[in-house]
Design a protein around this motif. Structure first.
Motif, PDB file in Angstrom:
ATOM      1  N   ALA A 130     -25.388 -10.192  35.428  1.00 30.22           N
ATOM      2  CA  ALA A 130     -26.693  -9.591  35.134  1.00 30.22           C
ATOM      3  C   ALA A 130     -26.979  -9.665  33.639  1.00 30.22           C
ATOM      4  O   ALA A 130     -28.096 -10.015  33.214  1.00 30.22           O
ATOM      5  CB  ALA A 130     -26.714  -8.144  35.601  1.00 30.22           C
ATOM      6  N   ALA A 131     -25.944  -9.361  32.824  1.00 30.40           N
ATOM      7  CA  ALA A 131     -26.139  -9.396  31.368  1.00 30.40           C
ATOM      8  C   ALA A 131     -26.429 -10.819  30.890  1.00 30.40           C
ATOM      9  O   ALA A 131     -27.264 -11.040  30.012  1.00 30.40           O
ATOM     10  CB  ALA A 131     -24.909  -8.831  30.664  1.00 30.40           C
TER      11      ALA A 131
ATOM     12  N   PHE B 189     -37.368  -5.981  29.438  1.00 32.63           N
ATOM     13  CA  PHE B 189     -38.463  -6.589  30.194  1.00 32.63           C
ATOM     14  C   PHE B 189     -39.809  -6.029  29.744  1.00 32.63           C
ATOM     15  O   PHE B 189     -40.798  -6.753  29.657  1.00 32.63           O
ATOM     16  CB  PHE B 189     -38.280  -6.377  31.699  1.00 32.63           C
TER      17      PHE B 189
ATOM     18  N   LEU C 166     -27.429  -5.957  39.576  1.00 33.05           N
ATOM     19  CA  LEU C 166     -26.895  -4.638  39.194  1.00 33.05           C
ATOM     20  C   LEU C 166     -26.619  -3.798  40.448  1.00 33.05           C
ATOM     21  O   LEU C 166     -25.648  -3.038  40.496  1.00 33.05           O
ATOM     22  CB  LEU C 166     -27.869  -3.913  38.261  1.00 33.05           C
TER      23      LEU C 166
ATOM     24  N   VAL D  92     -21.949  -7.125  36.717  1.00 34.64           N
ATOM     25  CA  VAL D  92     -22.543  -6.667  35.452  1.00 34.64           C
ATOM     26  C   VAL D  92     -22.614  -7.832  34.464  1.00 34.64           C
ATOM     27  O   VAL D  92     -23.628  -8.048  33.789  1.00 34.64           O
ATOM     28  CB  VAL D  92     -21.719  -5.493  34.864  1.00 34.64           C
TER      29      VAL D  92
ATOM     30  N   MET E  73     -29.971 -11.559  31.781  1.00 35.45           N
ATOM     31  CA  MET E  73     -30.869 -10.759  30.943  1.00 35.45           C
ATOM     32  C   MET E  73     -30.995 -11.360  29.549  1.00 35.45           C
ATOM     33  O   MET E  73     -32.081 -11.509  29.013  1.00 35.45           O
ATOM     34  CB  MET E  73     -30.318  -9.329  30.841  1.00 35.45           C
TER      35      MET E  73
ATOM     36  N   ALA F  18     -23.405  -4.714  41.727  1.00 32.39           N
ATOM     37  CA  ALA F  18     -22.351  -4.074  40.929  1.00 32.39           C
ATOM     38  C   ALA F  18     -22.091  -2.661  41.440  1.00 32.39           C
ATOM     39  O   ALA F  18     -20.942  -2.217  41.529  1.00 32.39           O
ATOM     40  CB  ALA F  18     -22.765  -4.048  39.455  1.00 32.39           C
TER      41      ALA F  18
ATOM     42  N   LEU G 214     -23.915   2.099  34.845  1.00 33.14           N
ATOM     43  CA  LEU G 214     -24.736   1.043  35.450  1.00 33.14           C
ATOM     44  C   LEU G 214     -26.220   1.377  35.312  1.00 33.14           C
ATOM     45  O   LEU G 214     -27.046   0.511  34.957  1.00 33.14           O
ATOM     46  CB  LEU G 214     -24.353   0.937  36.942  1.00 33.14           C
TER      47      LEU G 214
ATOM     48  N   VAL H   6     -33.016 -14.630  29.527  1.00 33.28           N
ATOM     49  CA  VAL H   6     -34.447 -14.410  29.761  1.00 33.28           C
ATOM     50  C   VAL H   6     -35.104 -13.812  28.510  1.00 33.28           C
ATOM     51  O   VAL H   6     -36.138 -14.271  28.042  1.00 33.28           O
ATOM     52  CB  VAL H   6     -34.658 -13.497  30.983  1.00 33.28           C
TER      53      VAL H   6
ATOM     54  N   PHE I 269     -37.497 -12.499  37.599  1.00 29.10           N
ATOM     55  CA  PHE I 269     -36.228 -12.274  36.913  1.00 29.10           C
ATOM     56  C   PHE I 269     -35.777 -10.827  37.033  1.00 29.10           C
ATOM     57  O   PHE I 269     -34.587 -10.537  37.154  1.00 29.10           O
ATOM     58  CB  PHE I 269     -36.333 -12.682  35.434  1.00 29.10           C
ATOM     59  N   MET I 270     -36.761  -9.901  37.002  1.00 29.89           N
ATOM     60  CA  MET I 270     -36.410  -8.491  37.175  1.00 29.89           C
ATOM     61  C   MET I 270     -35.739  -8.271  38.529  1.00 29.89           C
ATOM     62  O   MET I 270     -34.748  -7.548  38.644  1.00 29.89           O
ATOM     63  CB  MET I 270     -37.660  -7.610  37.079  1.00 29.89           C
TER      64      MET I 270
ATOM     65  N   PHE J 201     -32.087  -2.815  30.313  1.00 33.73           N
ATOM     66  CA  PHE J 201     -32.652  -4.098  30.750  1.00 33.73           C
ATOM     67  C   PHE J 201     -34.145  -3.955  31.054  1.00 33.73           C
ATOM     68  O   PHE J 201     -34.948  -4.822  30.710  1.00 33.73           O
ATOM     69  CB  PHE J 201     -31.891  -4.621  31.981  1.00 33.73           C
TER      70      PHE J 201
ATOM     71  N   ILE K  43     -32.148  -9.596  38.453  1.00 32.18           N
ATOM     72  CA  ILE K  43     -31.237  -8.756  37.670  1.00 32.18           C
ATOM     73  C   ILE K  43     -31.021  -7.401  38.353  1.00 32.18           C
ATOM     74  O   ILE K  43     -29.902  -6.882  38.417  1.00 32.18           O
ATOM     75  CB  ILE K  43     -31.766  -8.624  36.230  1.00 32.18           C
TER      76      ILE K  43
END
Lengths: 653, 383
Positions: B321-322, A18, B302, B318, B325, B305, A7, B328, B294-295, A14, B298
């Motif tokens: 989130a993917a 960004f 996570l 997950v 991501m 998760a 994770l 975006v 958006f960060m 990710f 996400i």
């Protein structure tokens, strides 16, 4: 690997994505933002120009010779065409206009993104037909475009010139030029382009994604100024026809010569003729042959025709760009210098009487050279004309007389002003451009010891360039310029070259009291409102002192040339007023493998000279035989006589 | 024994009801409201878009979020095969509806046009999660067996093929990205992931050689290298979009002040290119705020998760989130010319109903996972 580690790894990836977005955003908006913002601003407004009709050109009597009219044309605006429509559109435009599809495709490509181009001018019928179906043609507009119409056709081609799309060098110096609008490329069209061009109309708008979203002010195009030529169209037609007849005459004479077994190298194909106003410098007529049709540049000239015309030198205005030895026409200059400066004759030369300024014109001149040897120079005639003074010598075009003048100057050069003869020629306009308002003018050459010295140095430094001087001259202790060169100069031969226009300007100065005029083909310019914004005033480049007594003696001797001298036969049919006509024949020698150039310079009226007529027929043969009848014909027209047919004169220098 | 008993007692004492994830909820709602403002700014000149309609979608999205938060996500597990079947039927159904803009993606409903591909995004996440999560407490094999990898691949391949034929390359790529992320989180080995990657590249190469990829799709990639390709189409979008974003500079040209936005130089500015409206009007600062929002979404997903009570919930989070991501990154990257133009919307900001409702539903499921995590802080479940 534990789930929590996996994770965390995802979170790490990710965050990286960004970071990429954030950095890119910084780059586009902050690092490069100012620059991008500027180009966005530029994109906002676009300007559409409407070509202005070019100004009209009239002759001196107000007769229209070049004009502009509006014709329908098809314009394609790429901004309004979706990518998928392109091929089909080009195909259909090709069938409407008859222009091959690949050509339209090339124009499309050249117009650039969001660009515009005129596919072609179409007939009124096609335009009407297309207008009803315009909705089927995306991005296609019917517009009116000004088109140039040359009413005088070939006769005035070398004066008015022609149009063409601006070249890269034109565009470089002038950011305002529209690369799709034709500009003057030759002659008056080029020299007076800024007057004739007019001001394009403009229309400002904002467009995005193929749609106009905002429109700004619109201005109509303003037509260009009207130019009034100094030339007279009727005279131009007479001169053109006379010159063509003269070329035919030269070829007839050559046929006879061939039949007699004499050597003839080539047919005569080229020539120039002009009439200059000796009081104002205005060019009343100017013809160069071969010529071209300026209209062909409007409808589009194919490469093959263009190449053929260029090869035949149809685009060269021989009257201002053709360089020829002025030959015996130059004797009038030597005559004036000899009389005015009382140039000394050689003192101990057989056949020369320095005290009485007479020379024995018996066809051959025997020269005693410095090394004790002798050289024989042959005159153009055979037989004995007796002991001639300068008047008879000009009338008979006696080379021996003028050689003697040259030799006298050479022998006495220590006591004379250096280059006295050359300087006099330079003062009269030889060796430099006259400054006429036409394109492509040449300057010609006056041979001097200094020039020969330059040539010698150049020749020694550049052994692979074709030499101008014979190799034997390079080793002479006194320099490469010899007495013989000055003798040749005195009869207008040797290294001396001049344009027909320079010859006309020099004669004008000799007879108008020494004013060397800058010749002009444009007399007036009127703006669109009819207001005169330019009127030609005589421009004197230089004033040369000419002794009035010498001037009148020259004029009367030029008169004797046509009444009893070398042009007598050519002028027998002149009619009343022959006593007011003067002139000088010339037969220019070039190389041993080319025929002579035929010259005639006419002056009229002798009592108050106004017209200078110059006729040159390249490789036309004898001046008296071929050029003089042409000039006679033109002078008859100028003096109000009925011009008589151009028939052979006497075969004379 | 005594210590274990004491720990259990303390756990019971500390046990308290879980609270909803207010951070995620408020971020989502703020993004949606901000999206409304941006859509208005980009379309007010023409008025071609009904703002009321989009407001109804936003309100409906909030309701969907709250409803799906209340449903126990574990109930979805045995429903997933049915969901999957329904989505496949809908994906086939689109081919019976009329083509729009060269694609068949929509099912015409009375109020709005359903895009089954959007729904498929959530259902595929559920399906992958239910395959990868252990099926019983006894099932504690570490990693993912090859047979499960095969099953996941098949699960993704069927809807992908249908969507590829719509055609909608973007959504297909979402599936692939989400599948890889979930396999990785689910414990797939490097060898399995490498094998899938090589197989994927091989398939792409085969499709390319077999001319199964349309010229315009290839151009979308070529244009990243050479923006002069197709200047009237995709190249135009890109150059205009970059101009618009660039002219925003640090603080933007001000709300309703952007000339590029006002004059609609950038096409599809209320949908796929909504980020250009943000960046031109509100500048780097505004764009950064959107990125940070958006960060947060996400990061929170996570975190869910990590806190989920079981592997099924963790994998769903997950997957969501993917999904977020990928949307975006591809969408915003596209407006700035670093990723291909694929037609993926920007979550919660772009105009459109299906996408909004689907993502609200997905975040609602995530909230449901959060609400049903272990009530004891730090306590994790085996399964």
């Amino acid at each position: 690997m534990k789930f929590s580690v996996r994770l965390a790894a995802l979170g790490f990836i990710f965050t990286g994505l960004f970071a990429v977005l954030g950095l890119r955003l910084w780059f586009v908006q902050v690092a490069e933002g100012a620059e991008i913002a500027e180009s966005a601003q530029e994109l906002a407004w676009q300007t559409r120009y409407f070509e202005a009709p070019r100004g009209d050109i009239f002759d001196r009597t107000g007769e229209l010779v070049v004009t502009s009219r509006y014709v329908p044309a098809i314009e394609v605006n790429r901004m309004f065409i979706k990518p998928g429509q392109r091929a089909d559109l080009i195909q259909r435009l090709s069938s409407v206009t008859g222009i091959p599809a690949p050509e339209i495709d090339a124009m499309y490509e050249a117009a650039g993104i969001n660009g515009r181009f005129v596919v072609g001018v179409v007939s009124i019928d096609t335009a009407f037909e297309l207008a009803t179906r315009l909705a089927d043609y995306p991005g296609v507009e019917l517009i009116k475009v000004p088109e140039r119409v040359y009413l005088a056709g070939l006769d005035l081609a070398h004066v008015v010139g022609h149009l063409g799309l601006p070249t890269d060098s034109d565009l470089e110096g002038n950011p305002d030029l529209d690369p799709t609008v034709r500009i003057g490329q030759l002659g008056v069209e080029k020299v007076y382009d800024e007057f004739l061009r007019g001001t394009p109309g403009r229309f400002e708008f904002r467009a995005a994604r193929g749609e106009i979203i905002e429109v700004g002010p619109e201005t109509e195009p303003e037509p260009g100024d009207s130019v009034y030529l100094a030339l007279d169209l009727s005279l131009q037609e007479v001169v053109t026809r006379a010159l063509l007849d003269g070329i035919d005459l030269a070829n007839e004479a050559k046929a006879v010569q061939r039949a007699r077994g004499e050597t003839v190298f080539s047919e005569a194909t080229r020539g120039a003729a002009l009439v200059l106003d000796a009081t104002t410098g205005q060019v009343l007529s100017l013809v160069s042959h071969p010529t071209f049709d300026p209209q062909a540049f409007v409808s589009g000239l194919d490469q093959e025709t263009f190449d053929r015309l260029r090869e035949s030198r149809a685009f060269n205005n021989l009257a201002v760009s053709g360089l020829y030895p002025p030959a015996s026409t130059f004797k009038a200059i030597t005559y004036t210098a000899a009389e005015q400066f009382r140039l000394p004759f050689p003192s101990d030369e057989a056949g020369v009487d320095p005290a009485n300024r007479r020379v024995h014109c018996n066809g051959r001149m025997v020269l005693s050279l410095t090394d004790g040897s002798q050289q024989v120079k042959h005159d153009w005639y055979t037989g004995d004309k007796g002991w001639l003074d300068i008047h008879s010598a000009l009338e008979q075009s006696c080379n021996i007389y003028f050689w003697s003048v040259g030799l006298g100057v050479w022998r006495n050069r220590a006591s004379l002003e250096p280059n006295i003869l050359q300087n006099f020629a330079a003062d009269l306009g030889y060796g430099a451009r006259t400054g006429i308002d036409l394109t492509g003018e040449a300057s010609g050459t006056i041979p001097t010891p200094e020039l020969f010295e330059e040539w010698k140095e150049f020749q020694l430094a550049n052994p692979h360039v074709p030499p101008r001087l014979e190799p034997s001259r390079l080793e002479l202790p006194g320099g490469p310029f010899l007495g013989g060169d000055l003798m040749d100069l005195a009869i207008g031969q040797g290294a001396l070259t001049a344009t027909p226009l320079q010859v006309a300007v020099s004669y004008a100065a000799l007879v108008n009291g020494g004013r060397v005029l800058q010749p002009a083909v444009v007399a007036e310019i009127h703006n669109a409102g009819g207001e005169v914004i330019y009127r030609h005033e005589p421009t004197v480049s230089r004033t040369v002192e000419i002794d009035p007594a010498v001037r009148s003696s020259l004029l009367s001797d030029l008169g004797r040339v046509v009444t009893q001298g070398t042009a007598r036969a050519a002028f027998t049919t002149f009619g009343p007023g022959l006593s007011e006509i003067g002139g000088k024949t010339g037969t220019g020698q070039t190389t041993r493998s080319r025929d002579n150039h035929a010259w005639f310079v006419g002056v009229a009226p002798l009592s108050n000279p106004r017209f200078i007529v110059v006729v040159l027929i390249e490789e036309g043969g004898s001046g008296g035989q071929v050029a003089a009848p042409v000039a006679r014909h033109i002078l008859q027209y100028l003096m109000g006589n009925e011009p008589t047919p151009i028939v052979q004169g006497e075969e004379a220098d | 024994m005594a210590t274990a008993a004491r720990a259990e007692r303390e756990a019971v004492r500390d046990r308290r009801p879980n609270r909803p994830d207010w951070v995620t909820f408020s971020t989502m709602v703020l993004l949606a409201l901000f999206g409304l403002l941006m859509i208005y700014s980009a379309t007010r000149a023409t008025g071609a878009v009904s703002m009321e309609r989009q407001m109804i979608f936003v309100a409906a999205g909030v309701v969907v979020y709250l409803l799906s938060s209340m449903i126990d996500y574990r109930d979805y597990r045995h429903l997933t095969p049915y969901f999957y079947a329904i989505v496949l039927v809908l994906l086939v159904a689109v081919f019976f509806f009329p083509e729009r803009q060269g694609a068949r993606r929509w099912i015409d409903l009375p109020f709005f046009d359903l895009q089954p591909a959007e729904l498929a995004k959530v259902v595929v996440v559920l399906a992958i999660a239910s395959i990868l999560a252990p099926h019983s407490r006894d099932d504690d094999t570490p990693g993912v067996s090859w047979s499960k990898v095969g099953l996941v691949l098949a699960t993704v391949a069927i809807p992908s093929t249908l969507i590829f034929r719509q055609p909608d390359l973007g959504t297909m790529l979402v599936f692939i990205f989400v599948m890889m992320a979930m396999l990785f989180a689910g414990g797939a080995t490097w060898r399995q992931l490498t094998t899938l990657t090589v197989a994927g590249l091989g398939t792409a190469y085969f499709l390319y050689r077999a001319d199964r990829i349309a010229e315009y799709q290839l151009n979308r990639i070529r244009v990243l290298v050479d923006p002069t390709i197709d200047p009237q189409g995709i190249g135009y979008n890109l150059s205009q979009s970059k101009l618009a974003i660039g002219s925003g500079q640090m603080f933007g040209r001000g709300l309703f002040q952007g000339t590029q936005t006002n004059f609609r130089y950038v096409p599809e500015q209320e949908t796929d290119f909504i980020f250009t409206a943000v960046a031109e009007q509100l500048g780097f600062v505004g764009g950064l705020v959107v990125l940070v929002a958006f960060m947060i979404l996400i990061w929170r997903t996570l975190a869910v998760a990590g806190a989920a009570r079981d592997r099924f919930g963790a994998l769903i989070a997950v997957g969501v989130a993917a999904t977020l991501m990928f949307h975006v990154f591809i969408n915003i990257g596209m407006t700035m010319g670093i990723t291909p133009v694929t037609g993926l919307p920007l979550p919660f900001l772009s105009l459109g109903g299906s996408s909004f409702l689907t993502l609200a539903f997905a975040l609602g499921i995530v909230n449901s996972i959060w609400l049903r995590r272990s009530p004891v802080p730090g306590e994790t479940y085996v399964v």
